[in-house]
Design a protein around this motif. Structure first.
Motif, mmCIF file in Angstrom:
data_model
loop_
_atom_site.group_PDB
_atom_site.id
_atom_site.type_symbol
_atom_site.label_atom_id
_atom_site.label_comp_id
_atom_site.label_asym_id
_atom_site.label_seq_id
_atom_site.Cartn_x
_atom_site.Cartn_y
_atom_site.Cartn_z
ATOM 1 N N ARG A 182 0.691 -1.210 0.010
ATOM 2 C CA ARG A 182 -0.032 0.035 -0.061
ATOM 3 C C ARG A 182 0.641 1.134 0.061
ATOM 4 N NH1 ARG A 182 -5.316 1.994 2.363
ATOM 5 N NH2 ARG A 182 -6.350 1.631 0.458
ATOM 6 N N PRO A 183 0.955 1.925 -1.336
ATOM 7 C CA PRO A 183 1.908 3.092 -1.258
ATOM 8 C C PRO A 183 1.108 4.375 -0.462
ATOM 9 C CG PRO A 183 0.768 2.640 -3.267
ATOM 10 C CD PRO A 183 0.615 1.411 -2.339
ATOM 11 N N THR A 184 2.061 5.283 -0.367
ATOM 12 C CA THR A 184 1.341 6.369 0.315
ATOM 13 C C THR A 184 1.159 7.451 -0.419
ATOM 14 O OG1 THR A 184 3.673 7.297 0.909
ATOM 15 C CG2 THR A 184 2.315 6.240 2.806
ATOM 16 N N SER A 185 1.819 7.561 -1.825
ATOM 17 C CA SER A 185 1.632 8.411 -2.869
ATOM 18 C C SER A 185 1.714 7.732 -4.097
ATOM 19 C CB SER A 185 2.437 9.755 -2.551
ATOM 20 O OG SER A 185 3.790 8.994 -2.756
ATOM 21 N N TRP A 186 1.583 8.542 -5.169
ATOM 22 C CA TRP A 186 1.915 8.172 -6.612
ATOM 23 C C TRP A 186 3.474 7.836 -6.942
ATOM 24 C CZ3 TRP A 186 0.327 5.164 -10.467
ATOM 25 C CH2 TRP A 186 1.065 5.391 -11.505
ATOM 26 N N ALA A 187 4.227 8.735 -6.154
ATOM 27 C CA ALA A 187 5.744 8.563 -6.349
ATOM 28 C C ALA A 187 6.069 7.388 -5.508
ATOM 29 C CB ALA A 187 6.545 9.739 -5.700
ATOM 30 N N ASP A 188 5.488 7.047 -4.355
ATOM 31 C CA ASP A 188 5.840 5.728 -3.601
ATOM 32 C C ASP A 188 5.413 4.604 -4.697
ATOM 33 O OD1 ASP A 188 6.432 4.529 -1.394
ATOM 34 O OD2 ASP A 188 4.734 4.592 -0.379
ATOM 35 N N GLY A 246 -9.750 -0.809 -9.465
ATOM 36 C CA GLY A 246 -10.735 -0.973 -9.063
ATOM 37 C C GLY A 246 -11.167 -2.507 -8.552
ATOM 38 N N GLY A 247 -10.616 -3.267 -8.976
ATOM 39 C CA GLY A 247 -10.147 -4.714 -8.544
ATOM 40 C C GLY A 247 -11.352 -5.661 -9.086
ATOM 41 N N THR A 248 -12.237 -5.006 -10.295
ATOM 42 C CA THR A 248 -12.983 -5.644 -11.027
ATOM 43 C C THR A 248 -12.662 -7.019 -11.732
ATOM 44 O OG1 THR A 248 -13.564 -4.149 -12.678
ATOM 45 C CG2 THR A 248 -14.786 -3.868 -10.625
ATOM 46 N N ASN A 255 -5.103 2.398 -4.813
ATOM 47 C CA ASN A 255 -6.369 3.191 -4.417
ATOM 48 C C ASN A 255 -5.769 4.478 -3.449
ATOM 49 O OD1 ASN A 255 -9.149 2.435 -5.293
ATOM 50 N ND2 ASN A 255 -7.713 0.435 -5.020
ATOM 51 N N PRO A 256 -4.682 4.186 -2.862
ATOM 52 C CA PRO A 256 -4.329 5.589 -1.862
ATOM 53 C C PRO A 256 -3.855 6.734 -2.908
ATOM 54 C CG PRO A 256 -3.212 3.484 -1.132
ATOM 55 C CD PRO A 256 -4.001 3.090 -2.346
#
Ligand SMILES: Cc1cc2nc3c(=O)[nH]c(=O)nc-3n(C[C@H](O)[C@H](O)[C@H](O)COP(=O)(O)OP(=O)(O)OC[C@H]3O[C@@H](n4cnc5c(N)ncnc54)[C@H](O)[C@@H]3O)c2cc1C
Length: 289
Positions: free
Chosen positions: A5-11, A27-29, A49-50
Motif C-alpha cells: 500500500r503506497p502512500t503516494s503515486w511517487a511511492d 477497481g479490482g473488478t 487506491n491510496p
C-alpha cells in the motif's frame, strides 16, 4: 502474497521499481475475479487506491487527461459531452456496481481484446501516459499500446498514470453485440469517430482479434467518400462498402461467445449503423450552424 500500500503515486512507482513482480490493483473488478477463481496468484498486489491523484481528470492544453483511477461512472456523468464515444462505451460496462469501481486504466492494464473502452480509445485517438521511477513519463499512442492477447506495451517497472484524448470535434459512436443488453462481455464491438476539420475518420474494433484493432482501409475509404463540404445523406453503396471493409479488417476466432463468421457479419452491421448515426448527427449539426 504481499499486499503493498503506497502512500503516494511517487511511492507506488518506487515500490513497482523495486518489486516489478507486484501486480497493480485499481477497481479490482478484473483482479478480484482472477483471484477468486484462482486463475493466478501474484506474489504481491500493489494497491493504487491510496494514490488520489489517479482519480482526477482535467483539461490541459485542449486535451482531456483522465487519471487511470477515474471510474466509468465519472466518465459517463462528467465527460459525456466532450468524449461521447468513450462515455457510450463506459455505459455498457457491467452493472452500476462495476461502473462505480471499474476504470479505463484497469481496462488498459488488462488489455483484454473484449474490453469495451478499447474501440472508443482507438477511434478517439488516445495516448496512454505511463510512468516509471527510473525513466519518468512515456506517452504511448493507442495504436502502439496493444501488443497481443492481454499483453500491452508496459515495461515491468511501469504503471499507467492516465489516458489523454482530444475532445470530440465531430460525432462519435460505440456499439456492441452481446447475448443480452447488460452485464455482458462483447461478442464484438465497434466505435467510430469523425474528424471534420481534416476530413478523416478513425475506428476501433473490439472482441474480434488478438488485440483491439483499427479498420484502416475502411477509414481511408470513408475519408474519400464522405461529402464533408456538400453534406448530403450517404448512399447505400457507401454504407455497405464501409461495413464490408470493417468486417474484412477483423481477425475473429470461434469461441464460446460466437463464431468468427457471426462476428464478421455483426461487425458489418455495427459499422453501417454507427456510421449512419454519426453522419446524421453531422448533417444536423451543419444545418443548425
Ligand atoms: C460482473 C463484471 C462485469 C464486467 N463487465 C464488463 C464489461 O461489460 N465490459 C468491460 O470492458 N469489462 C467488464 N468487466 C471487466 C472490468 O470491470 C473492466 O475490465 C474494468 O475496466 C477493470 O478496471 P479495474 O479498475 O477494476 O481494474 P483492476 O481489476 O484493478 O485491474 C485490471 C488489470 O489492470 C491492471 N492495472 C490496473 N491499474 C493499473 C495501472 N494503473 N497501471 C498498470 N496496470 C494496471 C491490473 O494489474 C490488472 O491486470 C466486468 C467485470 C465484472 C466482474
Amino acid at each position: 502474497m504481499d499486499f503493498l500500500r503506497p502512500t503516494s503515486w511517487a511511492d507506488a512507482l518506487d515500490i513497482k521499481s523495486g518489486r516489478p513482480d507486484a501486480t497493480p490493483i485499481q477497481g479490482g473488478t478484473d483482479m478480484m475475479v482472477e483471484l477468486n477463481f484462482d486463475k493466478g496468484r501474484p506474489s504481491a498486489l500493489l494497491d493504487l487506491n491510496p494514490c488520489r491523484e489517479l482519480f482526477e481528470y482535467q483539461e490541459i492544453d485542449g486535451k482531456i487527461r483522465i487519471g487511470s483511477g477515474v471510474p466509468y461512472v465519472r466518465i459517463i456523468n462528467r465527460l459525456g459531452n466532450q468524449l461521447p464515444g468513450l462515455a457510450q462505451a463506459s455505459r455498457t460496462v457491467g452493472s452500476p456496481q462495476i461502473r462505480n469501481r471499474g476504470t479505463v486504466g484497469g481496462n488498459l492494464g488488462g488489455a483484454s481484446p473484449a474490453g469495451d473502452a478499447h474501440p472508443a480509445l482507438l477511434a478517439g485517438n488516445a495516448v496512454v501516459e505511463v510512468e516509471s521511477a527510473a525513466r519518468g513519463t512515456r506517452m504511448i499512442p493507442i495504436d502502439d499500446f496493444y501488443i497481443w492477447v492481454r499483453k500491452n506495451a508496459l515495461e515491468a517497472d511501469e504503471l499507467i498514470s492516465a489516458v489523454w484524448l482530444p475532445p470530440a470535434e465531430g460525432p462519435q459512436y460505440f456499439s456492441k453485440v452481446g447475448t443480452r443488453n447488460a452485464m455482458v462481455i462483447a461478442v464484438c464491438s465497434f466505435s467510430i469517430a469523425l474528424y471534420p476539420s481534416n476530413g478523416t475518420v478513425r475506428t476501433g474494433i473490439g472482441s474480434s482479434g488478438p488485440t483491439p484493432l483499427r479498420a484502416e482501409p475502411a477509414e481511408e475509404f470513408l475519408a474519400t467518400q464522405l461529402p464533408w463540404h456538400d453534406p448530403a445523406p450517404l448512399t447505400d453503396r457507401v454504407l455497405r462498402e464501409f461495413g464490408t471493409l470493417v468486417s474484412a479488417a477483423a481477425k475473429p476466432i470461434d469461441d464460446v461467445r460466437g463464431t468468427a463468421d457471426y462476428r464478421k457479419h455483426a461487425l458489418s452491421v455495427l459499422a453501417r449503423r454507427t456510421l449512419g448515426w454519426a453522419w446524421t448527427d453531422y448533417l444536423t449539426e451543419r444545418k443548425a450552424a
